[in-house]
Design a protein around this motif. Structure first.
Motif, short mmCIF file in Angstrom:
data_model
loop_
_atom_site.label_atom_id
_atom_site.label_comp_id
_atom_site.label_asym_id
_atom_site.label_seq_id
_atom_site.Cartn_x
_atom_site.Cartn_y
_atom_site.Cartn_z
N CYS A 58 0.79 -1.24 0.00
CA CYS A 58 0.00 0.00 0.00
C CYS A 58 0.82 1.27 0.00
N GLY A 59 2.12 1.22 0.32
CA GLY A 59 2.92 2.43 0.27
C GLY A 59 2.29 3.54 1.08
N THR A 60 2.15 4.72 0.48
CA THR A 60 1.62 5.87 1.19
C THR A 60 0.10 5.93 1.21
N GLY A 61 -0.56 4.89 0.71
CA GLY A 61 -2.00 4.75 0.90
C GLY A 61 -2.89 5.32 -0.18
N THR A 62 -2.38 5.44 -1.41
CA THR A 62 -3.20 6.02 -2.48
C THR A 62 -4.51 5.25 -2.67
N THR A 63 -4.40 3.92 -2.77
CA THR A 63 -5.61 3.11 -2.96
C THR A 63 -6.56 3.24 -1.76
N LEU A 64 -6.02 3.21 -0.56
CA LEU A 64 -6.85 3.25 0.64
C LEU A 64 -7.58 4.59 0.78
N VAL A 65 -6.86 5.68 0.54
CA VAL A 65 -7.48 7.00 0.65
C VAL A 65 -8.58 7.16 -0.39
N GLU A 66 -8.30 6.71 -1.61
CA GLU A 66 -9.29 6.87 -2.68
C GLU A 66 -10.52 6.00 -2.41
N CYS A 67 -10.31 4.80 -1.88
CA CYS A 67 -11.45 3.96 -1.51
C CYS A 67 -12.29 4.65 -0.44
N LYS A 68 -11.64 5.21 0.55
CA LYS A 68 -12.37 5.87 1.63
C LYS A 68 -13.16 7.05 1.11
N ALA A 79 5.32 -2.93 4.59
CA ALA A 79 6.43 -3.47 5.38
C ALA A 79 7.39 -2.39 5.88
N ASN A 80 7.34 -1.20 5.30
CA ASN A 80 8.21 -0.11 5.72
C ASN A 80 7.51 0.65 6.85
N PRO A 81 8.07 0.63 8.08
CA PRO A 81 7.35 1.20 9.23
C PRO A 81 6.97 2.67 9.09
N VAL A 82 7.86 3.51 8.57
CA VAL A 82 7.53 4.93 8.48
C VAL A 82 6.46 5.17 7.42
N VAL A 83 6.49 4.42 6.33
CA VAL A 83 5.47 4.58 5.29
C VAL A 83 4.12 4.06 5.80
N PHE A 169 5.38 16.43 9.97
CA PHE A 169 6.83 16.60 10.11
C PHE A 169 7.58 15.84 9.02
N ALA A 170 7.19 14.58 8.81
CA ALA A 170 7.87 13.76 7.80
C ALA A 170 7.73 14.35 6.41
N LEU A 269 12.51 9.99 12.87
CA LEU A 269 11.33 9.59 13.64
C LEU A 269 11.57 8.34 14.48
N GLY A 270 12.79 7.83 14.44
CA GLY A 270 13.15 6.70 15.29
C GLY A 270 12.68 5.35 14.80
N MET A 271 12.26 5.25 13.54
CA MET A 271 11.83 3.97 12.98
C MET A 271 13.03 3.08 12.63
N VAL A 272 14.16 3.72 12.33
CA VAL A 272 15.40 3.01 12.06
C VAL A 272 16.48 3.67 12.90
N THR A 273 17.07 2.92 13.82
CA THR A 273 18.10 3.48 14.70
C THR A 273 19.46 2.82 14.52
N THR A 274 19.47 1.63 13.92
CA THR A 274 20.74 0.91 13.70
C THR A 274 20.70 0.23 12.33
N LYS A 275 21.86 -0.23 11.89
CA LYS A 275 21.92 -0.99 10.64
C LYS A 275 21.12 -2.28 10.77
#
Length: 422
Positions: A58-68, A79-83, A169-170, A269-275
């Motif tokens: 879903c990435g940034t939610g284009t399909t979800l927003v448009e459905c809503k 799978a990407n926590p910040v996205v 912020f992001a 935003l602290g979603m990734v703090t280490t390798k």
């Protein structure tokens, strides 16, 4: 194998209209497909208000927003926590807009006072954080102001508003505070932003978000949820027999490291703090590039019987040897092909129990020629995988064409259509 390929105007479908900016523009990728495409397939699939749409990438939610916006319930997997945070925020409209603005103004006031307190002392990232982001992603003064603002957002935390404030912020961190540019690869602009009024820019973004939500109050209760999960492993994520349609765009097999495009906001935003965090996130992504190929991968077993894919991978490896290319990345090109399509085959198998009979699916994918100029017909191959997995292939629509940076040819981006009949 022959499919019906319908010609459409790619330039028309790719337009992003002014009215589409509401909600969608809170945070989005440059390469994301436009809301029109979702509208087109909502109509084509005749999706009703009683049905549920899934976007497993879903990435940034284009399909979800448009459905809503159309009053249709939806589910996303990312799978990407910040996205995932951004997509989740963009689909939650049950918010007190006045309260959000009032809280954000309190944060802005406190942040300006905090800047005075710091004086000429600049906040910086840690050594570990600096190693995770692209060099020169953001100049020292905008970084300082961003970190001060984020510090105050965290200190004045309010669970009702925090996701909206962090999303604002992001978005502005990337597009207004940083030196990043997208075209389509992420890089650093030569024209560095040496100073910005980060707090005011952020506050205006929050005001816009509150205004957008007010425009859709009648749809605030339409269901939408975003799961943090791997689209290849959804057995415990979705309910059986719960999905009526899919409109999505998985990554394409190429050398774009999709985690790199969101690295700055992920780190701040602290979603990734280490390798280790970064690797863990990448391991949950479809294997679409050489930056997330690992020795423990097993996805290629899902297409070991598929002669076209195996021959394509072998051709790429033979071309590498012929050209004398011996870097670690180049040696992994053929592995990407096997594991990408293997991951897609695994994903389609995982979906079956979750789909209602008659569910229709639209997958936006693109041809590629990144690997020694050998053409990868992604849409055609995905259609073959779906058919072998028991889906009925309905056709392939041309979405748009784009110029290959490698061959300078026009490559096709297509919508592969199929149906699950149970």
């Amino acid at each position: 194998m022959t499919y019906v390929v319908q010609e459409k105007s790619g330039s028309e479908l790719n337009r992003f209209y002014e009215e589409d900016l509401l909600i969608h523009d809170w945070y989005r990728f440059i390469l994301s497909y436009p809301p029109h495409l979702v509208k087109d397939y909502i109509k084509k699939f005749d999706i009703s208000l009683e049905q549920c749409v899934l976007d497993p990438f879903c990435g940034t939610g284009t399909t979800l927003v448009e459905c809503k916006k159309h009053g249709i319930s939806s589910v996303g997997i990312e799978a990407n926590p910040v996205v995932r945070l951004m997509a989740q925020t963009k689909t939650q409209w049950n918010i007190d807009g006045y309260g959000l603005v009032h809280h954000a103004e309190s944060i802005a006031k406190a942040a300006y006072l905090r800047l005075v307190k710091y004086g000429n002392e600049l906040k910086t990232l840690t050594e570990e954080q600096n190693k995770l982001i692209i060099k020169d992603s953001i100049s020292p003064v905008p970084l300082h102001k961003s970190l001060v603002l984020l510090e105050v957002i965290d200190e004045l935390y309010d669970g009702r508003f925090n996701n909206y404030e962090r999303t604002a912020f992001a978005k502005q961190l990337v597009y207004a505070f940083s030196n990043l540019k997208f075209g389509p690869e992420v890089g650093v602009s030569r024209n560095k932003k040496l100073d910005v009024d980060a707090i005011e820019i952020w506050l205006q973004q929050v005001h816009q978000m509150a205004k957008d939500v007010a425009s859709f109050q009648s749809l605030k209760d339409v269901g939408s949820v975003v799961h943090l999960a791997d689209a290849r492993n959804i057995s415990n994520v979705l309910q059986p027999n719960s999905i009526d349609a899919i409109i999505t765009s998985p990554p394409y097999p190429n050398e774009k490291d999709y985690s790199r495009a969101t690295r700055l906001e992920s780190v701040l935003l602290g979603m990734v703090t280490t390798k280790g965090d970064l690797r863990a996130n990448k391991e949950n992504l479809l294997r679409s590039n050489t930056k997330n190929i690992y020795v423990t991968d097993t996805d290629e077993k899902w297409i070991s019987h598929h002669s076209r894919i195996m021959e394509l991978a072998d051709l790429i490896e033979r071309k590498r040897i012929e050209l004398g290319k011996n870097s670690g990345f180049e040696k992994s090109y053929h592995k990407v092909v096997r594991r990408y399509f293997g991951g897609m085959a695994r994903h389609l198998e995982e979906l079956k129990p979750k789909l209602r009979p008659g569910a229709r699916l639209a997958y936006v994918v693109g041809d590629q020629a990144s690997y020694f100029r050998i053409l990868i017909r992604t849409g055609e191959i995905l259609a073959e995988i779906a058919q072998q997995s028991g889906y009925q292939v309905l056709g392939i629509d041309l979405f748009r064409t784009r110029l290959s940076t490698v061959t300078k040819d026009q490559l096709r981006e297509e919508v592969v259509l199929f149906q699950w009949n149970g």
